[in-house]
Write a protein that holds these residues in place. Structure first.
Motif, PDB file in Angstrom:
ATOM      1  N   THR A 434    -119.241   0.162  45.412  1.00 29.63           N
ATOM      2  CA  THR A 434    -120.282  -0.869  45.417  1.00 29.63           C
ATOM      3  C   THR A 434    -120.524  -1.498  46.771  1.00 29.63           C
ATOM      4  OG1 THR A 434    -118.638  -2.502  44.738  1.00 29.63           O
ATOM      5  CG2 THR A 434    -119.923  -1.448  42.980  1.00 29.63           C
ATOM      6  N   GLY A 435    -119.515  -1.455  47.673  1.00 28.43           N
ATOM      7  CA  GLY A 435    -119.710  -2.070  48.975  1.00 28.43           C
ATOM      8  C   GLY A 435    -118.427  -2.590  49.579  1.00 28.43           C
ATOM      9  N   TYR A 436    -118.589  -3.478  50.544  1.00 34.90           N
ATOM     10  CA  TYR A 436    -117.454  -3.958  51.331  1.00 34.90           C
ATOM     11  C   TYR A 436    -116.422  -4.726  50.500  1.00 34.90           C
ATOM     12  CZ  TYR A 436    -120.459  -2.944  55.371  1.00 34.90           C
ATOM     13  OH  TYR A 436    -121.254  -2.328  56.299  1.00 34.90           O
ATOM     14  N   ALA A 437    -116.879  -5.617  49.615  1.00 33.35           N
ATOM     15  CA  ALA A 437    -115.938  -6.452  48.869  1.00 33.35           C
ATOM     16  C   ALA A 437    -115.054  -5.616  47.947  1.00 33.35           C
ATOM     17  CB  ALA A 437    -116.696  -7.511  48.071  1.00 33.35           C
ATOM     18  N   SER A 466    -122.909 -14.257  53.124  1.00 37.08           N
ATOM     19  CA  SER A 466    -122.223 -13.917  54.374  1.00 37.08           C
ATOM     20  C   SER A 466    -120.859 -13.308  54.090  1.00 37.08           C
ATOM     21  CB  SER A 466    -122.041 -15.171  55.221  1.00 37.08           C
ATOM     22  OG  SER A 466    -121.095 -16.044  54.619  1.00 37.08           O
ATOM     23  N   PRO A 467    -120.272 -12.604  55.076  1.00 40.19           N
ATOM     24  CA  PRO A 467    -118.916 -12.074  54.902  1.00 40.19           C
ATOM     25  C   PRO A 467    -117.900 -13.150  54.553  1.00 40.19           C
ATOM     26  CG  PRO A 467    -119.952 -11.068  56.810  1.00 40.19           C
ATOM     27  CD  PRO A 467    -120.876 -12.154  56.352  1.00 40.19           C
ATOM     28  N   VAL A 543    -104.598  -2.490  57.705  1.00 43.45           N
ATOM     29  CA  VAL A 543    -105.435  -2.041  56.590  1.00 43.45           C
ATOM     30  C   VAL A 543    -106.140  -0.743  56.982  1.00 43.45           C
ATOM     31  CG1 VAL A 543    -107.444  -2.578  55.156  1.00 43.45           C
ATOM     32  CG2 VAL A 543    -105.782  -4.374  55.712  1.00 43.45           C
ATOM     33  N   GLU A 544    -105.879   0.326  56.238  1.00 41.76           N
ATOM     34  CA  GLU A 544    -106.481   1.634  56.504  1.00 41.76           C
ATOM     35  C   GLU A 544    -107.534   1.947  55.445  1.00 41.76           C
ATOM     36  OE1 GLU A 544    -103.724   4.862  57.128  1.00 41.76           O
ATOM     37  OE2 GLU A 544    -102.143   3.477  57.736  1.00 41.76           O
ATOM     38  N   VAL A 545    -108.676   2.437  55.900  1.00 43.48           N
ATOM     39  CA  VAL A 545    -109.756   2.798  54.982  1.00 43.48           C
ATOM     40  C   VAL A 545    -110.236   4.203  55.311  1.00 43.48           C
ATOM     41  CG1 VAL A 545    -112.067   2.239  54.150  1.00 43.48           C
ATOM     42  CG2 VAL A 545    -110.468   0.401  54.710  1.00 43.48           C
ATOM     43  N   PRO A 546    -110.194   5.130  54.372  1.00 34.96           N
ATOM     44  CA  PRO A 546    -110.657   6.491  54.634  1.00 34.96           C
ATOM     45  C   PRO A 546    -112.111   6.511  55.126  1.00 34.96           C
ATOM     46  CG  PRO A 546    -109.478   6.396  52.555  1.00 34.96           C
ATOM     47  CD  PRO A 546    -109.662   4.984  53.005  1.00 34.96           C
ATOM     48  N   PHE A 564    -116.999  -3.991  57.988  1.00 35.87           N
ATOM     49  CA  PHE A 564    -115.845  -4.115  57.112  1.00 35.87           C
ATOM     50  C   PHE A 564    -114.705  -4.818  57.837  1.00 35.87           C
ATOM     51  CE2 PHE A 564    -111.707  -2.468  55.728  1.00 35.87           C
ATOM     52  CZ  PHE A 564    -111.703  -2.915  54.425  1.00 35.87           C
ATOM     53  N   GLN A 565    -114.460  -4.446  59.085  1.00 36.61           N
ATOM     54  CA  GLN A 565    -113.369  -5.048  59.839  1.00 36.61           C
ATOM     55  C   GLN A 565    -113.588  -6.549  60.021  1.00 36.61           C
ATOM     56  OE1 GLN A 565    -110.635  -3.277  60.461  1.00 36.61           O
ATOM     57  NE2 GLN A 565    -109.673  -5.197  61.128  1.00 36.61           N
ATOM     58  N   GLU A 566    -114.849  -6.948  60.127  1.00 37.70           N
ATOM     59  CA  GLU A 566    -115.154  -8.378  60.223  1.00 37.70           C
ATOM     60  C   GLU A 566    -114.669  -9.104  58.974  1.00 37.70           C
ATOM     61  OE1 GLU A 566    -119.031 -11.387  60.563  1.00 37.70           O
ATOM     62  OE2 GLU A 566    -119.302  -9.207  60.629  1.00 37.70           O
ATOM     63  N   MET A 567    -114.860  -8.500  57.812  1.00 33.56           N
ATOM     64  CA  MET A 567    -114.381  -9.118  56.579  1.00 33.56           C
ATOM     65  C   MET A 567    -112.864  -9.148  56.514  1.00 33.56           C
ATOM     66  SD  MET A 567    -117.065  -7.912  53.600  1.00 33.56           S
ATOM     67  CE  MET A 567    -116.216  -8.898  52.360  1.00 33.56           C
ATOM     68  N   VAL A 568    -112.223  -8.100  57.022  1.00 28.27           N
ATOM     69  CA  VAL A 568    -110.751  -8.085  57.073  1.00 28.27           C
ATOM     70  C   VAL A 568    -110.245  -9.271  57.889  1.00 28.27           C
ATOM     71  CG1 VAL A 568    -108.719  -6.837  57.873  1.00 28.27           C
ATOM     72  CG2 VAL A 568    -110.583  -5.589  56.760  1.00 28.27           C
ATOM     73  N   GLU A 569    -110.884  -9.510  59.042  1.00 33.27           N
ATOM     74  CA  GLU A 569    -110.458 -10.609  59.916  1.00 33.27           C
ATOM     75  C   GLU A 569    -110.673 -11.957  59.231  1.00 33.27           C
ATOM     76  OE1 GLU A 569    -108.756 -10.143  62.646  1.00 33.27           O
ATOM     77  OE2 GLU A 569    -108.954  -7.985  62.271  1.00 33.27           O
ATOM     78  N   HIS A 570    -111.773 -12.094  58.506  1.00 33.16           N
ATOM     79  CA  HIS A 570    -112.008 -13.336  57.757  1.00 33.16           C
ATOM     80  C   HIS A 570    -110.932 -13.527  56.703  1.00 33.16           C
ATOM     81  CE1 HIS A 570    -115.702 -14.552  59.596  1.00 33.16           C
ATOM     82  NE2 HIS A 570    -116.377 -13.488  59.215  1.00 33.16           N
ATOM     83  N   TYR A 571    -110.560 -12.446  56.030  1.00 32.88           N
ATOM     84  CA  TYR A 571    -109.538 -12.539  54.996  1.00 32.88           C
ATOM     85  C   TYR A 571    -108.205 -12.965  55.607  1.00 32.88           C
ATOM     86  CZ  TYR A 571    -106.719 -11.486  50.901  1.00 32.88           C
ATOM     87  OH  TYR A 571    -105.853 -11.604  49.832  1.00 32.88           O
TER      88      TYR A 571
END
Length: 579
Positions: A434-437, A466-467, A543-546, A564-571
């Motif tokens: 479905t997406g990034y989340a 927003s992310p 965090v690894e993503v194929p 996606f990496q931007e969301m990882v940093e926010h998390y």
């Protein structure tokens, strides 16, 4: 602050065949379920030793509302995952929560390794350690059939057991619960096998009166009416979760052929609607549930070449149709049923098995794996080679199959093809693109499941947010689900059990709480899980993503790694400020 009931905990040492019952007042604020299990596991796990070391505990727990309120049907298992090496958490329904409640135990802790194959018979009268040597090597259904004859308690009895996959240490082996439900994800079956534990049969007859029955009855009826007279639960009783197949397919969100595609041209043939029309024969409910979301289909299978056929009842849902269907390009229900039957009898998690087979197929197509290694030529939409592979990964005749038994992540690390081994944090993905989340939610969630925080829903409902807002939604949802999981409420009923309903239900059984207390409970469990996971080796910075996730269009369009990496940093900033 109101005083919470003190949980009664059964501690079983398999090696010494010793039993102890304890009460822990300090566990009372955790209420039950995942709260009590998280606290116990954080104390008992040995972070320095392998997941399959005899010292590692298995913890089963339910909650104070279990089976006495509608759709409060789950039992949680917490353990060190043999698949990922870190946090293991899984839920199962059917009769287990009822049987546990009627023994008077809110939690069961199993430690040590039995000297011989064993099964446990647990009742309100005590624990019996029974020789299971004759059961070792039997399939899941054979084991269940024998134990139902050996152990009394029909109706109030639950039988949980492993198949050959758990005995052989397949890292994604499951534990079957009363035939149609499972502790499926993250390899609890392998942990049972490592402890020489074939099965646990639980039977209780303990009565438990409710003091303020009039108040309880009023709240019960209000919840019951929501479950059966409104449209909240219609999806689950009607077509079931398999209704997602067509829906996701139309939105480009159905992982297909190892996620080389996000839609399937044969989706209509394997949709929930098609299963209902052509093979559905009955619906079942877990103990304490008036809904009946378990969809049972009829599978006709041959005893052997030239022999007669038999009819077998198999449960299906969206995740099975995804993992053993669209993900493998299966164009017919018959082929999917063949694979469901195999994973059920062997005792394998269906999602992990299907996602692993997807990687195997593409790795074979690309020349990374050979026919000599596999013994067959796997191909999408061909069930027979897959059936042979499933049996061989339990038998493990060579090095390749020993690695396949470790899961898709480990196999790809050894042989290559990491970019299309569809795992997140070493756990095979669920049936959504479905997406990034969705990706982030599975990668960082406590058990690396779509059920941790509903990232697939965040993607669709907060598509234009927003992310930061999406990350906050994931964290908020995971914390609230911790509260629901303390009470072991089936998450299908999460729209019924809103805050006010939860407070009213607890108050009616003498456990008054406040919104602030429940919010703190969800937060405390979230933090305790995070701390324990770090000790077990999980690192938010790795965090690894194929690559495949960013190559195949999702429901929310094309994805890119930078966003996606931007969301990882926010998390990380939101949940791990020390990083």
């Amino acid at each position: 602050m109101a005083v919470k009931p003190v949980p009664r905990i059964l501690v079983i040492n398999l090696a010494e065949e010793r039993v102890e019952t304890i009460r822990r007042e300090d566990l009372a604020p955790f209420i039950g379920g995942i709260g009590v299990a998280t606290k116990l596991f954080s104390e008992l796990v040995d972070v320095e030793k392998d997941a399959l070391d005899p010292v590692q505990p298995i913890i089963l727990a339910n909650g104070p509302m279990s089976t006495i309120f509608p759709v409060v049907t789950k039992t949680v298992a917490v353990f060190r995952s043999p698949l990922t090496g870190e946090w293991g958490e899984s839920y199962a329904g059917m009769r287990l929560a009822l049987a546990m409640r009627m023994t008077g135990f809110q939690a069961i802790v199993i430690k040590g390794r039995a000297k011989r194959p064993m099964y446990l018979a647990i009742s309100h009268q005590g624990v019996r350690f029974k020789d299971a040597t004759a059961l070792w090597g039997l399939s899941v259904s054979e084991t269940g059939s024998i134990l139902r004859d050996l152990e009394s308690g029909r109706g109030h009895r639950s039988c949980i057991r492993i198949g050959p996959a758990g005995e052989r240490g397949v890292r994604f082996a499951n534990v079957n619960v009363d035939t149609y439900r499972h502790f499926g994800r993250l390899g609890l079956g392998a942990l049972f096998g490592s402890k020489n534990l074939k099965a646990v049969v639980i039977h209780g007859e303990r009565e438990e009166p409710i003091e303020n029955f009039a108040q309880y009855s009023r709240v019960y009826k209000e919840i019951y009416n929501k479950a059966v007279t409104t449209d909240i639960m219609d999806k689950y009783h009607g077509i079931g979760t398999a209704i997602n197949v067509n829906g996701l397919n139309n939105l480009n969100g159905l992982p297909t052929k190892n996620l080389q595609q996000s839609s399937f041209d044969q989706a209509a043939a394997i949709s929930g609607e098609a299963f209902a029309e052509q093979s559905l024969i009955r619906k079942m409910a877990c103990a304490g549930c008036p809904v009946g979301c378990i969809h049972i289909g009829l599978h006709r299978r041959e005893f052997g070449p030239g022999y007669d056929y038999e009819s077998k009842n198999l449960s299906y849902d969206h995740e099975l149709i995804f993992a053993l269907g669209s993900f493998l390009g299966m164009s017919s229900q018959e082929k999917i049923y063949e694979l469901i039957d195999a994973v059920e009898e062997l005792g394998l998690d269906a999602i992990s098995a299907g996602v692993l087979l997807g990687w195997v197929t593409e790795a074979f197509e690309k020349g990374i794996l050979t026919e000599e290694q596999l013994g067959v030529r796997p191909a999408f939409d061909h069930s027979k080679p897959y059936l042979q592979i499933l049996r061989k990964l339990v038998q493990q005749p060579n090095e390749l199959y020993r690695f396949l038994a470790l899961g898709a992540y480990a196999a790809a690390q050894r042989y290559g093809g990491q970019e299309y081994a569809m795992t997140l944090a070493k756990n095979e993905i669920a049936g959504y693109h479905t997406g990034y989340a969705n990706i982030l939610g599975q990668a960082v969630g406590a058990r690396h499941s779509h059920l941790d925080n509903a990232g697939y829903s965040v993607d669709q409902k907060l598509k234009d947010k927003s992310p930061v807002e999406k990350v906050e939604a994931l964290v908020k949802e995971e914390k609230w689900r911790n509260v629901l999981n303390c009470l072991t409420i089936c998450l299908f009923a999460r729209e019924i059990y809103q805050l006010d309903t939860v407070l009213a239900a607890l108050d009616s059984i003498g456990i008054p709480s406040t919104e602030e207390e429940l919010e703190k409970l969800g937060e405390d469990i979230f933090r305790l899980k995070q701390d324990t996971r770090r000790q077990l080796g999980y690192d938010f910075n790795q965090v690894e993503v194929p690559k495949r996730f960013f190559e195949t269009t999702s429901v929310t369009g094309n994805l890119n790694r930078e966003a996606f990496q931007e969301m990882v940093e926010h998390y990380k900033a939101h949940t791990c400020p020390q990083n």
